[in-house]
Design an enzyme around this catalytic site. Structure first.
Site, PDB file in Angstrom:
ATOM      1  CG  ASP A  56      -0.382   0.027   2.526  1.00 57.23           C
ATOM      2  OD1 ASP A  56       0.856  -0.046   2.624  1.00 57.23           O
ATOM      3  OD2 ASP A  56      -1.136   0.125   3.525  1.00 57.23           O
ATOM      4  CD  GLU A 193       7.702  -0.485   7.667  1.00 54.76           C
ATOM      5  OE1 GLU A 193       6.789  -1.231   7.269  1.00 54.76           O
ATOM      6  OE2 GLU A 193       7.881   0.664   7.225  1.00 54.76           O
TER       7      GLU A 193
HETATM    8  O1  KIV Z   1       3.451  -1.125   1.662  1.00 56.69           O
HETATM    9  C1  KIV Z   1       4.589  -1.584   1.598  1.00 56.69           C
HETATM   10  O2  KIV Z   1       5.333  -1.371   0.636  1.00 56.69           O
HETATM   11  C2  KIV Z   1       5.034  -2.429   2.708  1.00 56.69           C
HETATM   12  C3  KIV Z   1       6.456  -2.883   2.707  1.00 56.69           C
HETATM   13  C4  KIV Z   1       7.364  -1.767   2.952  1.00 56.69           C
HETATM   14  C5  KIV Z   1       6.663  -4.013   3.646  1.00 56.69           C
HETATM   15  O3  KIV Z   1       4.269  -2.709   3.574  1.00 56.69           O
END
Ligand code: KIV
Length: 295
Positions: A56, A193
């Site tokens: 997202d 994260e």
């Molecule tokens: O939305 C995204 O790109 C993510 C990744 C950074 C894990 O959740």
């Protein structure tokens, strides 16, 4: 696009699956990259990526929003479907946007849409213990789930911004409990994260499923980064955990400047870019009388 490697009928293409990814814990590191459309999907797939995630983060790096909260299910499906046409080998994971999984019913319905309409092979959702019922229900429907704990960008209002998490012993304990709960609920892997490497190590040791780190140090079972960050295509801000492997933003501006210069100086298109009339038609074309321009 000239990205595909030449394959012969003898070459075996190993198509990545969720159980295959789960089994690679302790065997080999897992490489994951985001992608958002057909061409970025082709590029990520051709590089040998294990997982391609339509994150997202699309809201920010592709659609230009301030954060990830405004992207909708319909927008996500549009991009997941496009990416699926380019990804033939890697496991294609679709990220469930903000509020798309706030109840169990909604979660199962929307995860199903990603599989049926988007042609994804798994879904990702943010959260730990609070989303265990959703993970159980989606898994029970036969859809593999990637969990996501630590800095979960859909919760920035609660966190007070994009801030690293798990910086205390208490917070680390909660993260470990979250990770074990999502594993128990059926997740096949977990994104962790923006947390200290010490916390990431404890989480990685506490679960039997692979951890995929982003800003979690070099102790996780795999790594994930955002396509635009890696290629230097998003300059609004660059998190500390990003390594830029190319400067395609700058290179693209230079290429377009050269094109503008050629157009303005009459150097483009050249002979090679021009269609010419067949000889047998040329004499007749020259006889065509063009009336004067209307005023
Ligand atoms: O939305 C995204 O790109 C993510 C990744 C950074 C894990 O959740």
């Amino acid at each position: 696009m000239s990205t595909s490697k030449k394959t012969t009928s003898k070459d075996k293409v190993t198509v990545m699956t969720a159980p295959g990814i789960q089994a690679s814990k302790g065997v080999q590191k897992i490489c994951c990259m985001t992608a958002y459309d057909y061409s970025s999907g082709i590029i990520a797939d051709a590089s040998g990526m294990d997982i391609v995630l339509v994150g997202d983060s699309l809201a920010m790096v592709v659609l230009g929003h301030e954060d990830t909260l405004s992207v909708t299910m319909d927008e996500m499906i549009h991009h997941v479907r496009a990416t699926s046409r380019g990804v033939k080998r890697a496991l294609l994971v679709a990220d469930m946007p903000f509020m798309s999984f706030c109840t169990v019913n909604r979660a199962v319905k929307n995860a199903g849409r990603f599989m049926a309409e988007g042609r994804a092979k798994a879904v990702k959702l943010e959260g730990g213990i609070p989303v265990v019922p959703q993970i159980k229900a989606i898994s029970a429907a036969g859809i593999p789930v990637m969990a996501h704990v630590g800095l979960t960008p859909q919760h920035i209002a609660k966190f007070g911004g994009f801030k690293a998490q798990g910086k205390s012993a208490k917070a680390t304990k909660t993260l470990i409990e979250d990770a074990q709960a999502v594993e128990e609920a059926g997740a096949f892997c977990i994104v962790i994260e923006a947390i200290p490497v010490e916390a990431a190590k404890l989480i990685t040791e506490a679960v039997n499923i692979p951890t995929i780190g982003i800003g979690a140090g070099n102790v996780t079972d795999g790594q994930v980064l955002v396509y635009h960050d890696v290629l230097g295509l998003f300059d609004r801000f660059t998190p500390k955990f990003v390594r830029k492997y190319a400067e395609l933003g700058t290179a693209s501006v230079k290429a377009f400047e050269a094109y503008c210069d050629d157009v303005r100086r009459g150097r483009f298109p050249g002979d090679k870019n021009t269609f010419y009339m067949p000889d047998d038609q040329l004499a007749q074309v020259r006889k065509i009388k063009v009336k004067g321009k209307k005023k």
